[in-house]
Motif scaffolding. Structure first.
Motif, short mmCIF file in Angstrom:
data_model
loop_
_atom_site.label_atom_id
_atom_site.label_comp_id
_atom_site.label_asym_id
_atom_site.label_seq_id
_atom_site.Cartn_x
_atom_site.Cartn_y
_atom_site.Cartn_z
N MET B 244 32.74 -44.02 29.40
CA MET B 244 34.10 -44.46 29.13
C MET B 244 34.96 -44.47 30.40
SD MET B 244 33.67 -45.41 26.15
CE MET B 244 35.31 -46.03 25.74
N ALA B 245 34.44 -43.95 31.50
CA ALA B 245 35.19 -43.95 32.76
C ALA B 245 35.14 -45.34 33.42
CB ALA B 245 34.64 -42.90 33.71
N GLU B 246 36.14 -45.60 34.24
CA GLU B 246 36.30 -46.91 34.86
C GLU B 246 35.06 -47.33 35.68
OE1 GLU B 246 38.06 -49.41 34.67
OE2 GLU B 246 37.44 -50.45 36.48
N ASP B 247 34.50 -46.40 36.45
CA ASP B 247 33.36 -46.75 37.30
C ASP B 247 32.17 -47.28 36.50
OD1 ASP B 247 34.59 -46.28 39.69
OD2 ASP B 247 33.26 -44.66 40.34
N ALA B 248 31.95 -46.71 35.34
CA ALA B 248 30.82 -47.17 34.52
C ALA B 248 31.10 -48.57 33.97
CB ALA B 248 30.54 -46.18 33.38
N ARG B 249 32.35 -48.76 33.53
CA ARG B 249 32.71 -50.10 33.03
C ARG B 249 32.43 -51.15 34.10
NH1 ARG B 249 35.95 -53.91 33.47
NH2 ARG B 249 37.10 -52.90 35.16
N HIS B 250 32.99 -50.87 35.28
CA HIS B 250 32.82 -51.82 36.38
C HIS B 250 31.35 -51.91 36.81
CE1 HIS B 250 33.24 -53.87 40.18
NE2 HIS B 250 32.63 -52.86 40.77
N GLY B 251 30.70 -50.78 36.93
CA GLY B 251 29.33 -50.74 37.44
C GLY B 251 28.36 -51.50 36.56
N ILE B 252 28.51 -51.34 35.25
CA ILE B 252 27.60 -52.03 34.32
C ILE B 252 27.86 -53.53 34.38
CG2 ILE B 252 27.00 -52.32 31.88
CD1 ILE B 252 27.56 -49.28 31.55
#
Lengths: 265, 265, 265
Positions: B244-252
């Motif tokens: 749910m963190a921003e980095d995962a959203r962007h990274g995926i």
């Protein structure tokens, strides 16, 4: 997605979604869990061989599915159906790994390709693992902002901490010989001998007392979670229960009279 | 005593007391702790490289200081200031090792010399460790009547029990290749390539999502202290929070669109 | 059944039932326990070397005895004297293994032959182990319907999980070099050099501070059963107690004045 073929007490469980690199979609996690539950109660099955079709043994979670679920979460909120499903994907994947640990039968990973993230966790979780020289292992969550935390549960217990941290922090690919050195797999086996080698190992285990294997596999992982004193108290009780079972009675007598055992269980 | 140099997100933390063989005086322990606390909260730092000047990476506790404190204890009693300081030296040294474990950033030991007692513990504690061929490792407390008990906490978890007991009971020097075999260090690297090799590893880690690294490093060591079932319950929750963190959203999304990620964190 | 010979602070404890392959009958378990208790309190003994006569180091439990006891159980019931004795065999064997762990003195296994089941456990339990190239190790309980659950307590903590499961599930014989690779033994030593090599290791340990060894051995295994934070809290307290002991006072001063130490303890 998943096939099972039972032959001579060995259940060949094969991931067949070569195109999606056998990604662990929620559907596949549930299919695997269901199949493992059925195997657990099937006394004709002595050992499970987990293999895969295609160039990837298993590529871990299905990122497309996860991305869609995450986007829906943002629109519909953390209490939405999509949010629940996303959460469940992690929980059910962990439960599936625990199911392998607690399964009555030993599970052998037969790896002939790439095992990534939760796919690498799958290899680390299986009781035994054999892999061809071209097989590769990695936990690349750091590349997409999602650290391989649950894979680390299995990895950290299979290999040393420094090896685990190297894989988890860098996402580097580990080749099969290095994976064998660090204890992630038991042995590297030439690709054209892999099926036969794994079959031999599975047949050997299938020839042993199923009662002893069932009692012993469960007790092994349980005692590893205790301190040494509690592990011995628990282990001594298990030994006593095991020796009072029919297979031990027969097995010890067969051994003393130099006869091959014939298991009743 | 201690220098820090920050370059491209890498904090080069160097022990500079070559003459005292970088002994862990109470002053150095406090200096290291203070610096680690500052690094912990500095989001511009992605990874720490712990190096040392001189022929010794770190020779463990400062025996002259300890001897003086011990003698003062005998004169002034166990409740004296000196006794308290002696006790604190052990306690603060342990807390400093725990600080490395709990640090937001990964710590890489760059070893080019002798690492002794608490110095060997320092290497065992770092997330990753690389050493030149001339590097040596030992826990020689038995030679001075002071068993390396706290170094054994880190050593016992990095290498096997038999290896740890060999080092702890005999005080024998272990050469770098053997240290790599037993899991005390990740790799032996030629002395003239050591800086570049460690920089490459640090740069690689610095290029990953800092959020994922922070969440994942903390979770890894925490779950290793749980039994498997609790580790998975905890790990599944961490995965959910991480995705749910921003980095995962962007990274995926970057991964799915085959773009290199650009971390916000 | 069992001999002890004390020379230069080294207690040579030898299993002498070559004909019964040094099987751990209840009598031998009790004899070993009694001897270990006596050694524990004998301050003239600095280290124990556990060896064996004949082609087998130790073949594990005495199956003839167990079979007879089990048959008597079936006739006389689970509350019978025989049933109690069978139960006690497992419990007392575990307690004997724990006694080795908790012994004041380090125990070195000198293996020159086959170590099977609880015999393999004995090797895994000793603080250090050296073996000749012809030595073999296995946990073959699955062959007689009695899984090596208690041997697995020691084995699982000495070698990786995958290695332990391979031995426990298949009963396969492991050769000495492989046993060294996986951490079951410290080193393979040529048969004609084994006595001298083990004596050298024992003499080296016997030359160290007995107080430090006693405090440190106990603390090592105890802290390994804690989580890292508790291990450090406990370890720091042990270090403080250790440094206030006479041997540390003398040892540190001897070291600082470049004199060889002369232990009082």
């Amino acid at each position: 997605m998943l096939t099972t073929r039972i032959l001579d007490g060995i259940c060949h469980l094969t991931l067949t979604s070569a195109k999606s690199r056998n990604a662990l979609s929620l559907e596949l996690i549930r299919g695997l869990t269901k199949t493992l539950n059925e195997i657990h109660d099937d006394q004709s099955i002595r050992v499970v061989v987990l293999g895969a079709e295609g160039p990837a043994f298993c590529s871990g979670h299905n990122l497309k599915e996860m991305n869609a679920a995450r986007e829906a979460c943002e629109v519909n909120g953390h209490a939405s159906k999509e949010a629940q499903e996303l959460k469940q994907t992690f929980e059910e994947c962990s439960k599936m790994m625990e199911k392998i640990i607690n399964l009555n039968q030993p599970v052998i990973a037969k790896v002939n390709g790439v095992a990534t993230a939760a796919g690498c966790q799958l290899v680390a979780t299986c009781d035994l693992a054999y892999a061809s020289p071209k097989s590769l292992f990695c936990t690349p969550g750091v590349n997409i902002g999602l650290f391989c935390t649950t894979p680390g549960v299995a990895l950290g217990r299979a290999v040393g901490r420094k090896n685990a941290m190297h894989m988890l922090l860098t996402g580097d690919m580990v080749h099969a010989p290095e994976a064998a050195d660090m204890g992630l797999i038991n042995e590297v086996v030439e690709e054209d001998e892999l099926d036969a080698h794994v079959n031999d190992a599975a047949s050997l285990i299938a020839s042993k007392s199923p009662t002893a294997i069932r009692i012993g596999k469960q007790a092994f992982y349980r005692q590893m979670d205790h301190n040494v004193h509690d592990a011995y108290n628990y282990g001594s009780t298990v030994m006593w229960q095991n020796i009072m079972a029919e297979d031990a009675r027969h097995g010890i007598q067969a051994f003393l009279s130099k006869q091959p055992p014939k298991w009743q269980s």
